[in-house]
Scaffold this motif. Structure first.
Motif, mmCIF file in Angstrom:
data_model
loop_
_atom_site.group_PDB
_atom_site.id
_atom_site.type_symbol
_atom_site.label_atom_id
_atom_site.label_comp_id
_atom_site.label_asym_id
_atom_site.label_seq_id
_atom_site.Cartn_x
_atom_site.Cartn_y
_atom_site.Cartn_z
ATOM 1 N N GLN A 12 -15.742 -34.190 63.913
ATOM 2 C CA GLN A 12 -14.525 -34.168 64.593
ATOM 3 C C GLN A 12 -13.249 -33.480 63.794
ATOM 4 O OE1 GLN A 12 -14.076 -34.480 67.916
ATOM 5 N NE2 GLN A 12 -12.126 -33.758 67.719
ATOM 6 N N MET A 13 -13.087 -32.410 63.670
ATOM 7 C CA MET A 13 -11.892 -31.741 62.862
ATOM 8 C C MET A 13 -10.642 -32.469 63.681
ATOM 9 S SD MET A 13 -11.304 -27.947 62.091
ATOM 10 C CE MET A 13 -9.613 -27.460 61.669
ATOM 11 N N PRO A 14 -9.610 -32.643 62.492
ATOM 12 C CA PRO A 14 -8.218 -33.178 62.814
ATOM 13 C C PRO A 14 -7.555 -31.863 63.641
ATOM 14 C CG PRO A 14 -8.709 -33.953 60.612
ATOM 15 C CD PRO A 14 -9.906 -32.890 61.136
ATOM 16 N N ARG A 15 -6.681 -32.634 64.443
ATOM 17 C CA ARG A 15 -5.850 -31.452 65.351
ATOM 18 C C ARG A 15 -4.500 -31.306 64.453
ATOM 19 N NH1 ARG A 15 -5.706 -33.389 71.273
ATOM 20 N NH2 ARG A 15 -3.793 -34.471 70.435
ATOM 21 N N TYR A 16 -4.616 -30.527 63.588
ATOM 22 C CA TYR A 16 -3.283 -30.370 62.520
ATOM 23 C C TYR A 16 -1.984 -30.050 63.329
ATOM 24 C CZ TYR A 16 -6.683 -31.135 58.759
ATOM 25 O OH TYR A 16 -7.522 -31.579 57.917
ATOM 26 N N LEU A 18 -1.360 -30.042 66.775
ATOM 27 C CA LEU A 18 -1.237 -30.790 68.082
ATOM 28 C C LEU A 18 -0.766 -32.032 67.953
ATOM 29 C CD1 LEU A 18 -4.444 -29.894 70.566
ATOM 30 C CD2 LEU A 18 -1.792 -28.981 70.341
ATOM 31 N N ASP A 19 -1.307 -32.758 66.736
ATOM 32 C CA ASP A 19 -0.975 -34.100 66.432
ATOM 33 C C ASP A 19 0.188 -33.848 65.108
ATOM 34 O OD1 ASP A 19 -2.827 -35.171 68.035
ATOM 35 O OD2 ASP A 19 -4.624 -35.316 66.500
ATOM 36 N N LYS A 20 0.860 -32.853 65.264
ATOM 37 C CA LYS A 20 1.854 -32.806 64.142
ATOM 38 C C LYS A 20 1.658 -33.250 62.820
ATOM 39 C CE LYS A 20 5.151 -32.514 67.882
ATOM 40 N NZ LYS A 20 4.746 -31.201 68.209
ATOM 41 N N LEU A 21 0.315 -32.954 62.314
ATOM 42 C CA LEU A 21 0.054 -33.072 60.751
ATOM 43 C C LEU A 21 0.269 -32.209 59.888
ATOM 44 C CD1 LEU A 21 -3.711 -34.638 61.539
ATOM 45 C CD2 LEU A 21 -1.546 -35.662 61.152
ATOM 46 N N LEU A 22 0.509 -30.737 60.402
ATOM 47 C CA LEU A 22 1.009 -29.611 59.717
ATOM 48 C C LEU A 22 2.085 -28.971 60.727
ATOM 49 C CD1 LEU A 22 -2.255 -28.323 58.063
ATOM 50 C CD2 LEU A 22 -0.317 -29.896 56.885
ATOM 51 N N ASP A 23 3.020 -28.443 59.931
ATOM 52 C CA ASP A 23 3.727 -27.740 60.899
ATOM 53 C C ASP A 23 3.307 -25.940 61.054
ATOM 54 O OD1 ASP A 23 4.739 -25.972 58.512
ATOM 55 O OD2 ASP A 23 6.369 -27.396 58.139
ATOM 56 N N ASP A 24 3.864 -25.271 62.023
ATOM 57 C CA ASP A 24 3.277 -23.789 62.096
ATOM 58 C C ASP A 24 3.304 -23.103 60.804
ATOM 59 O OD1 ASP A 24 3.057 -24.443 64.848
ATOM 60 O OD2 ASP A 24 4.709 -23.557 65.365
ATOM 61 N N LYS A 25 4.267 -23.252 59.965
ATOM 62 C CA LYS A 25 4.263 -22.599 58.611
ATOM 63 C C LYS A 25 3.001 -22.956 57.782
ATOM 64 C CE LYS A 25 7.449 -20.970 55.008
ATOM 65 N NZ LYS A 25 6.479 -21.163 53.876
ATOM 66 N N SER A 89 -5.587 -14.974 64.243
ATOM 67 C CA SER A 89 -5.253 -16.054 65.371
ATOM 68 C C SER A 89 -6.193 -17.126 65.744
ATOM 69 C CB SER A 89 -4.680 -15.040 66.664
ATOM 70 O OG SER A 89 -5.680 -14.425 67.265
ATOM 71 N N ALA A 90 -7.479 -16.491 65.719
ATOM 72 C CA ALA A 90 -8.637 -17.676 65.839
ATOM 73 C C ALA A 90 -8.641 -18.744 64.911
ATOM 74 C CB ALA A 90 -9.969 -16.889 65.883
ATOM 75 N N VAL A 91 -8.389 -18.397 63.667
ATOM 76 C CA VAL A 91 -8.517 -19.417 62.731
ATOM 77 C C VAL A 91 -7.262 -20.416 62.620
ATOM 78 C CG1 VAL A 91 -8.293 -19.614 59.970
ATOM 79 C CG2 VAL A 91 -9.830 -17.908 60.950
ATOM 80 N N VAL A 92 -6.155 -19.682 62.890
ATOM 81 C CA VAL A 92 -4.847 -20.620 63.502
ATOM 82 C C VAL A 92 -5.081 -21.466 64.356
ATOM 83 C CG1 VAL A 92 -2.613 -20.570 64.279
ATOM 84 C CG2 VAL A 92 -3.157 -18.836 62.317
ATOM 85 N N GLU A 93 -5.720 -20.908 65.544
ATOM 86 C CA GLU A 93 -6.007 -21.879 66.759
ATOM 87 C C GLU A 93 -7.155 -23.044 66.329
ATOM 88 O OE1 GLU A 93 -5.433 -22.988 70.540
ATOM 89 O OE2 GLU A 93 -4.224 -21.865 69.133
ATOM 90 N N SER A 94 -7.883 -22.680 65.416
ATOM 91 C CA SER A 94 -8.907 -23.821 65.160
ATOM 92 C C SER A 94 -8.043 -24.799 64.305
ATOM 93 C CB SER A 94 -10.023 -23.007 64.136
ATOM 94 O OG SER A 94 -10.834 -22.192 64.952
ATOM 95 N N ILE A 95 -7.450 -24.553 63.323
ATOM 96 C CA ILE A 95 -6.829 -25.332 62.509
ATOM 97 C C ILE A 95 -5.755 -26.274 63.529
ATOM 98 C CG2 ILE A 95 -4.946 -25.673 60.760
ATOM 99 C CD1 ILE A 95 -6.166 -23.108 59.470
ATOM 100 N N ARG A 96 -5.001 -25.562 64.430
ATOM 101 C CA ARG A 96 -3.919 -26.082 65.166
ATOM 102 C C ARG A 96 -4.556 -27.121 65.999
ATOM 103 N NH1 ARG A 96 -1.281 -25.990 69.849
ATOM 104 N NH2 ARG A 96 -2.423 -24.436 70.959
ATOM 105 N N THR A 97 -5.585 -26.742 66.805
ATOM 106 C CA THR A 97 -6.296 -27.539 67.916
ATOM 107 C C THR A 97 -7.517 -28.454 67.585
ATOM 108 O OG1 THR A 97 -7.623 -25.931 68.532
ATOM 109 C CG2 THR A 97 -5.520 -26.002 69.621
ATOM 110 N N GLY A 98 -8.102 -28.275 66.364
ATOM 111 C CA GLY A 98 -9.336 -28.684 65.878
ATOM 112 C C GLY A 98 -10.617 -28.150 66.843
ATOM 113 N N ARG A 99 -10.312 -27.580 67.897
ATOM 114 C CA ARG A 99 -11.479 -26.975 68.734
ATOM 115 C C ARG A 99 -12.245 -28.119 69.160
ATOM 116 N NH1 ARG A 99 -10.421 -21.719 69.875
ATOM 117 N NH2 ARG A 99 -10.036 -20.295 68.385
ATOM 118 N N GLY A 100 -11.905 -29.357 69.220
ATOM 119 C CA GLY A 100 -12.951 -30.287 69.752
ATOM 120 C C GLY A 100 -13.703 -30.714 68.683
ATOM 121 N N ALA A 101 -15.079 -30.861 68.859
ATOM 122 C CA ALA A 101 -16.203 -31.162 68.014
ATOM 123 C C ALA A 101 -16.582 -29.775 67.311
ATOM 124 C CB ALA A 101 -17.318 -31.613 68.491
ATOM 125 N N MET A 102 -16.202 -29.865 65.833
ATOM 126 C CA MET A 102 -16.426 -28.584 65.297
ATOM 127 C C MET A 102 -17.559 -28.967 64.151
ATOM 128 S SD MET A 102 -12.678 -27.195 64.519
ATOM 129 C CE MET A 102 -13.390 -25.518 63.525
#
Length: 102
Positions: A12-16, A18-25, A89-102
């Motif tokens: 399970q990858m963190p949702r960086y 969605l959970d505000k662990l990292l900002d957009d920049k 954009s795909a890599v950003v989305e993976s980091i942002r959402t964690g993509r569920g079980a990764m």
């Protein structure tokens, strides 16, 4: 990747974002660093900012070289074979959402 095979990876990858662990920049910089692992980065300054974040946030599972740690369930990011695509954009989305079980 998604099977009961003994060498399949599941974690399970963190949702960086969605959970505000990292900002957009930070997510953008981290994505550039991940893209640099396969020579696809376009912004070397962002890569240099993203590298320490990768070490701090991602290397525990993906390894310092990005080749993944099977025992952690983390895929190889240095081979360019990515389940959700290799575009920025795909890599950003993976980091942002964690993509569920990764």
């Amino acid at each position: 990747i998604r099977s009961d095979h003994a060498k399949a990876r599941a974690s399970q990858m963190p949702r960086y974002g969605l959970d505000k662990l990292l900002d957009d920049k930070q997510i953008n910089d981290l994505a550039e660093f991940v893209l640099s692992l396969t020579g696809k980065a376009k912004d070397e300054i962002a890569v240099s900012r993203g590298q320490p974040m990768f070490v701090e946030q991602c290397a525990t599972c993906h390894g310092a070289d990005g080749k993944g740690k099977q025992e952690q369930g983390a895929p190889n990011l240095a081979d360019g074979i990515w389940l959700y695509g290799a575009s920025k954009s795909a890599v950003v989305e993976s980091i942002r959402t964690g993509r569920g079980a990764m």
